[in-house]
Design a protein around this motif. Sequence first.
Motif, PDB file in Angstrom:
ATOM      1  N   UNK A 178      48.449  29.885  10.981  1.00  0.00           N
ATOM      2  CA  UNK A 178      48.184  31.322  11.145  1.00  0.00           C
ATOM      3  C   UNK A 178      49.087  31.935  12.211  1.00  0.00           C
ATOM      4  N   UNK A 179      49.354  31.192  13.282  1.00  0.00           N
ATOM      5  CA  UNK A 179      50.258  31.686  14.329  1.00  0.00           C
ATOM      6  C   UNK A 179      51.692  31.791  13.803  1.00  0.00           C
ATOM      7  N   UNK A 180      52.100  30.787  13.034  1.00  0.00           N
ATOM      8  CA  UNK A 180      53.438  30.807  12.445  1.00  0.00           C
ATOM      9  C   UNK A 180      53.592  32.035  11.541  1.00  0.00           C
ATOM     10  N   UNK A 181      52.616  32.244  10.685  1.00  0.00           N
ATOM     11  CA  UNK A 181      52.647  33.394   9.767  1.00  0.00           C
ATOM     12  C   UNK A 181      52.689  34.696  10.564  1.00  0.00           C
ATOM     13  N   UNK A 182      51.800  34.841  11.534  1.00  0.00           N
ATOM     14  CA  UNK A 182      51.744  36.079  12.325  1.00  0.00           C
ATOM     15  C   UNK A 182      53.024  36.332  13.113  1.00  0.00           C
ATOM     16  N   UNK A 183      53.652  35.270  13.574  1.00  0.00           N
ATOM     17  CA  UNK A 183      54.864  35.404  14.383  1.00  0.00           C
ATOM     18  C   UNK A 183      56.092  35.739  13.541  1.00  0.00           C
ATOM     19  N   UNK A 184      56.249  35.058  12.405  1.00  0.00           N
ATOM     20  CA  UNK A 184      57.518  35.132  11.681  1.00  0.00           C
ATOM     21  C   UNK A 184      57.477  35.800  10.309  1.00  0.00           C
ATOM     22  N   UNK A 185      56.316  35.860   9.681  1.00  0.00           N
ATOM     23  CA  UNK A 185      56.286  36.235   8.265  1.00  0.00           C
ATOM     24  C   UNK A 185      55.518  37.522   7.973  1.00  0.00           C
ATOM     25  N   UNK A 186      55.815  38.065   6.804  1.00  0.00           N
ATOM     26  CA  UNK A 186      55.069  39.204   6.263  1.00  0.00           C
ATOM     27  C   UNK A 186      54.965  38.997   4.751  1.00  0.00           C
TER      28      UNK A 186
END
Length: 148
Positions: A71-79
């Motif tokens: 979830x942190x990876x997604x929130x930091x880098x992705x949309x």
Amino acid sequence: MLSDKLQLKKYKQFLQRADKNKVLKALPALHEEAFEKINCLDCAACCKNYSPRFKTPDIKRISKHLRQKESDFINTYLRLDEDGDYVVKSSPCPFLGADNYCSIYEMRPSDCERFPYTNEDVFIKRQNITLKNATFCPIVVHVLEKLV
């Protein structure tokens, strides 16, 4: 890479009419030839202007490698894009270094590993992708020029 509308039209006409089996047979050798002549590290236009899809296995693998919660990876880098796929939030890709090297190369998304699809059936089956890639990837242009 390819700004010439006539070239793009020529490629489109070729792909529409091409003998698919003949093209598929020719692709492996043309792919190898293109990668011998063209160094992706000199260009990196794909990483600078576009995003791969980050599929669930990619997200799991990369976040584990970065020691982040998914979830942190997604929130930091992705949309989420208009197709509902995860893509990077910004261009150039946040994992692309100033030297055009990828900081997560060994863990990169499968779309990155497969790009520019010049050695697989996507090249002929998904012609819109091939034509789009021809607008910025010299390897795609090289393969198309050899086929045409």
